[in-house]
Design a protein around this motif. Structure first.
Motif, PDB file in Angstrom:
ATOM      1  N   THR A   6      87.507 -42.031  62.551  1.00 43.95           N
ATOM      2  CA  THR A   6      88.628 -41.854  63.474  1.00 43.95           C
ATOM      3  C   THR A   6      89.307 -40.508  63.264  1.00 43.95           C
ATOM      4  O   THR A   6      89.667 -39.827  64.239  1.00 43.95           O
ATOM      5  CB  THR A   6      89.649 -42.993  63.301  1.00 43.95           C
ATOM      6  OG1 THR A   6      88.987 -44.252  63.510  1.00 43.95           O
ATOM      7  CG2 THR A   6      90.798 -42.860  64.288  1.00 43.95           C
ATOM      8  N   LEU A   7      89.475 -40.107  62.012  1.00 50.54           N
ATOM      9  CA  LEU A   7      90.101 -38.814  61.729  1.00 50.54           C
ATOM     10  C   LEU A   7      89.271 -37.667  62.295  1.00 50.54           C
ATOM     11  O   LEU A   7      89.816 -36.764  62.951  1.00 50.54           O
ATOM     12  CB  LEU A   7      90.286 -38.632  60.223  1.00 50.54           C
ATOM     13  CG  LEU A   7      90.854 -37.270  59.799  1.00 50.54           C
ATOM     14  CD1 LEU A   7      92.261 -37.069  60.360  1.00 50.54           C
ATOM     15  CD2 LEU A   7      90.852 -37.126  58.285  1.00 50.54           C
ATOM     16  N   LEU A   8      87.972 -37.674  62.067  1.00 48.56           N
ATOM     17  CA  LEU A   8      87.111 -36.597  62.566  1.00 48.56           C
ATOM     18  C   LEU A   8      87.110 -36.571  64.096  1.00 48.56           C
ATOM     19  O   LEU A   8      87.095 -35.497  64.710  1.00 48.56           O
ATOM     20  CB  LEU A   8      85.689 -36.762  62.031  1.00 48.56           C
ATOM     21  CG  LEU A   8      85.515 -36.586  60.512  1.00 48.56           C
ATOM     22  CD1 LEU A   8      84.055 -36.743  60.123  1.00 48.56           C
ATOM     23  CD2 LEU A   8      86.040 -35.231  60.049  1.00 48.56           C
ATOM     24  N   HIS A  38      89.826 -25.839  59.405  1.00 51.56           N
ATOM     25  CA  HIS A  38      88.546 -25.802  58.686  1.00 51.56           C
ATOM     26  C   HIS A  38      87.388 -25.925  59.678  1.00 51.56           C
ATOM     27  O   HIS A  38      87.491 -26.647  60.678  1.00 51.56           O
ATOM     28  CB  HIS A  38      88.480 -26.948  57.671  1.00 51.56           C
ATOM     29  CG  HIS A  38      87.372 -26.829  56.683  1.00 51.56           C
ATOM     30  ND1 HIS A  38      86.062 -27.182  56.970  1.00 51.56           N
ATOM     31  CD2 HIS A  38      87.362 -26.386  55.398  1.00 51.56           C
ATOM     32  CE1 HIS A  38      85.309 -26.960  55.916  1.00 51.56           C
ATOM     33  NE2 HIS A  38      86.067 -26.477  54.952  1.00 51.56           N
ATOM     34  N   PRO A  39      86.283 -25.224  59.443  1.00 50.81           N
ATOM     35  CA  PRO A  39      85.106 -25.387  60.312  1.00 50.81           C
ATOM     36  C   PRO A  39      84.706 -26.855  60.389  1.00 50.81           C
ATOM     37  O   PRO A  39      84.861 -27.598  59.417  1.00 50.81           O
ATOM     38  CB  PRO A  39      84.029 -24.549  59.616  1.00 50.81           C
ATOM     39  CG  PRO A  39      84.800 -23.524  58.833  1.00 50.81           C
ATOM     40  CD  PRO A  39      86.049 -24.218  58.385  1.00 50.81           C
ATOM     41  N   PRO A  40      84.205 -27.299  61.531  1.00 54.95           N
ATOM     42  CA  PRO A  40      83.839 -28.715  61.699  1.00 54.95           C
ATOM     43  C   PRO A  40      82.862 -29.185  60.626  1.00 54.95           C
ATOM     44  O   PRO A  40      81.948 -28.449  60.235  1.00 54.95           O
ATOM     45  CB  PRO A  40      83.188 -28.742  63.093  1.00 54.95           C
ATOM     46  CG  PRO A  40      83.751 -27.551  63.787  1.00 54.95           C
ATOM     47  CD  PRO A  40      83.938 -26.500  62.739  1.00 54.95           C
ATOM     48  N   VAL A  41      83.092 -30.399  60.144  1.00 54.48           N
ATOM     49  CA  VAL A  41      82.166 -31.016  59.188  1.00 54.48           C
ATOM     50  C   VAL A  41      81.752 -32.373  59.748  1.00 54.48           C
ATOM     51  O   VAL A  41      82.564 -33.101  60.316  1.00 54.48           O
ATOM     52  CB  VAL A  41      82.802 -31.197  57.800  1.00 54.48           C
ATOM     53  CG1 VAL A  41      83.011 -29.855  57.128  1.00 54.48           C
ATOM     54  CG2 VAL A  41      84.126 -31.951  57.884  1.00 54.48           C
ATOM     55  N   SER A  42      80.494 -32.699  59.600  1.00 48.99           N
ATOM     56  CA  SER A  42      79.993 -33.991  60.075  1.00 48.99           C
ATOM     57  C   SER A  42      80.024 -35.001  58.939  1.00 48.99           C
ATOM     58  O   SER A  42      80.080 -34.635  57.758  1.00 48.99           O
ATOM     59  CB  SER A  42      78.569 -33.847  60.606  1.00 48.99           C
ATOM     60  OG  SER A  42      77.689 -33.523  59.548  1.00 48.99           O
ATOM     61  N   ILE A  43      79.983 -36.268  59.307  1.00 46.31           N
ATOM     62  CA  ILE A  43      79.973 -37.319  58.299  1.00 46.31           C
ATOM     63  C   ILE A  43      78.720 -37.214  57.444  1.00 46.31           C
ATOM     64  O   ILE A  43      78.761 -37.411  56.224  1.00 46.31           O
ATOM     65  CB  ILE A  43      80.063 -38.700  58.975  1.00 46.31           C
ATOM     66  CG1 ILE A  43      81.425 -38.844  59.662  1.00 46.31           C
ATOM     67  CG2 ILE A  43      79.869 -39.815  57.961  1.00 46.31           C
ATOM     68  CD1 ILE A  43      81.602 -40.136  60.400  1.00 46.31           C
ATOM     69  N   SER A  44      77.603 -36.884  58.079  1.00 47.29           N
ATOM     70  CA  SER A  44      76.356 -36.775  57.321  1.00 47.29           C
ATOM     71  C   SER A  44      76.446 -35.669  56.273  1.00 47.29           C
ATOM     72  O   SER A  44      75.939 -35.827  55.150  1.00 47.29           O
ATOM     73  CB  SER A  44      75.183 -36.509  58.267  1.00 47.29           C
ATOM     74  OG  SER A  44      75.393 -35.313  59.015  1.00 47.29           O
ATOM     75  N   GLU A  45      77.101 -34.555  56.627  1.00 47.84           N
ATOM     76  CA  GLU A  45      77.276 -33.474  55.657  1.00 47.84           C
ATOM     77  C   GLU A  45      78.141 -33.929  54.495  1.00 47.84           C
ATOM     78  O   GLU A  45      77.845 -33.645  53.327  1.00 47.84           O
ATOM     79  CB  GLU A  45      77.916 -32.265  56.327  1.00 47.84           C
ATOM     80  CG  GLU A  45      77.018 -31.492  57.264  1.00 47.84           C
ATOM     81  CD  GLU A  45      77.754 -30.332  57.907  1.00 47.84           C
ATOM     82  OE1 GLU A  45      77.329 -29.191  57.679  1.00 47.84           O
ATOM     83  OE2 GLU A  45      78.743 -30.579  58.622  1.00 47.84           O
ATOM     84  N   LEU A  46      79.224 -34.618  54.818  1.00 44.50           N
ATOM     85  CA  LEU A  46      80.127 -35.083  53.771  1.00 44.50           C
ATOM     86  C   LEU A  46      79.427 -36.059  52.840  1.00 44.50           C
ATOM     87  O   LEU A  46      79.605 -36.015  51.620  1.00 44.50           O
ATOM     88  CB  LEU A  46      81.354 -35.748  54.395  1.00 44.50           C
ATOM     89  CG  LEU A  46      82.356 -34.825  55.080  1.00 44.50           C
ATOM     90  CD1 LEU A  46      83.394 -35.643  55.830  1.00 44.50           C
ATOM     91  CD2 LEU A  46      83.030 -33.908  54.070  1.00 44.50           C
TER      92      LEU A  46
END
Length: 306
Positions: A218-220, A287-295
């Motif tokens: 939800t945050l992303l 911050h540059p976008p981060v995906s859940i998979s990256e995290l």
């Protein structure tokens, strides 16, 4: 002061209508609106009124038009205070993991639909998310989402866009626990204060990765939306900082235990806490976008000892 801002907006519309229909005094509405707004602003800044818990009444008159007002000041920290709830039905005041599990979704339906409507016809609205919607409209939408009425989509398409934005803010404000959770609140505040950029990024991304999946999803989703809103800043006048100021203290707030502690400390320390909440959200927005998979893929370690 959301209710006060809503009153201002309604009075502005009423005064504009009076101005349109008045033949004798073509600028009556504009003048009356100016007097009303000055009166309201004066009440907001008046120390005695701000310290009183009672309703304050006032009547403003011009050229035969009278506006009767009833006002009461509610401090920001009190308006953001959460009330624990055991409610399981509906969506307002219900834990986000309960809602997403029931809906079999990653992001609550109410969040997705409100954001979709704002992006469809409100992303260029001046002051979107800052300008308050009409309180009765917001409560109508709240009830519709809670009852899961089939007419909610039709209601959204017909409703004033500021009321839809207000409904989204109210949903996050009424969560039993803030989106960034009680547990990680101290860590977020400490992390944003780190002076070393690499250590700060390591810490802040680790905290993101540590959030429960419904909260993180939800945050992303919300961050992506707010960035798109800020892209229209030349038109809507809402910068990343403005949006962080609106949403920061709602998404990241002290737990009830910490709230009781803060209630007895100096106001300047409390203001520092609010500034930290704004800065946390602003950090993620910038911050540059981060995906859940990256995290999930990257194993991050952090330390606050810098």
């Amino acid at each position: 002061m959301d209710i006060l801002d809503s009153v201002c907006e309604q009075l502005q519309k009423t005064c504009a209508l009076e101005e349109a229909v008045s033949k004798r005094h073509s600028n009556t509405g504009a003048k009356l609106w100016g007097r009303v707004r000055n009166k309201l602003l004066g009440a907001k800044l008046d120390t005695q009124t701000a310290q009183s818990k009672n309703w304050q009444s006032a009547v403003i008159e011009m050229n035969g038009i009278e506006v009767e007002l009833s006002m009461k000041f509610t401090s920001r920290d009190l308006s953001l205070k959460r009330t624990p709830s055991k409610k399981q039905s509906g969506v307002f005041g219900v834990k986000i993991n309960v809602v997403t599990k029931r809906e079999r979704s990653k992001v609550p339906y109410i969040v997705r639909q409100c954001i979709e409507e704002v992006e469809k016809r409100g992303i260029e609205e001046v002051g979107i998310y800052r300008v308050s919607g009409v309180a009765t409209d917001i409560q109508t939408l709240k009830a519709a989402f809670d009852m899961n009425t089939k007419d909610v989509l039709v209601m959204l398409s017909d409703m004033d866009i500021n009321a839809i934005a207000g409904t989204l803010k109210l949903y996050f404000r009424e969560l039993p626990e803030p989106l960034l959770t009680d547990r990680f609140y101290p860590a977020f505040v400490e992390g944003i204060a780190l002076s070393d950029p690499a250590a700060k990024e390591n810490c802040m991304l680790h905290l993101l990765r540590s959030l429960p999946d419904p909260n993180l999803n939800t945050l992303l989703f919300l961050l992506d939306h707010l960035k798109r809103v800020a892209d229209k800043e030349p038109i809507n006048k809402m910068s990343l900082h403005n949006l962080a100021t609106v949403f920061g203290p709602t998404l990241l707030r002290p737990s009830e235990t910490e709230y009781k502690t803060h209630a007895n400390i100096a106001s300047d320390i409390w203001s520092h806490e609010v500034m930290a909440q704004v800065q946390v959200l602003l950090y993620y927005l910038q911050h540059p976008p981060v995906s859940i998979s990256e995290l999930k893929r990257n194993t991050l370690y952090y330390s606050t000892d810098v």
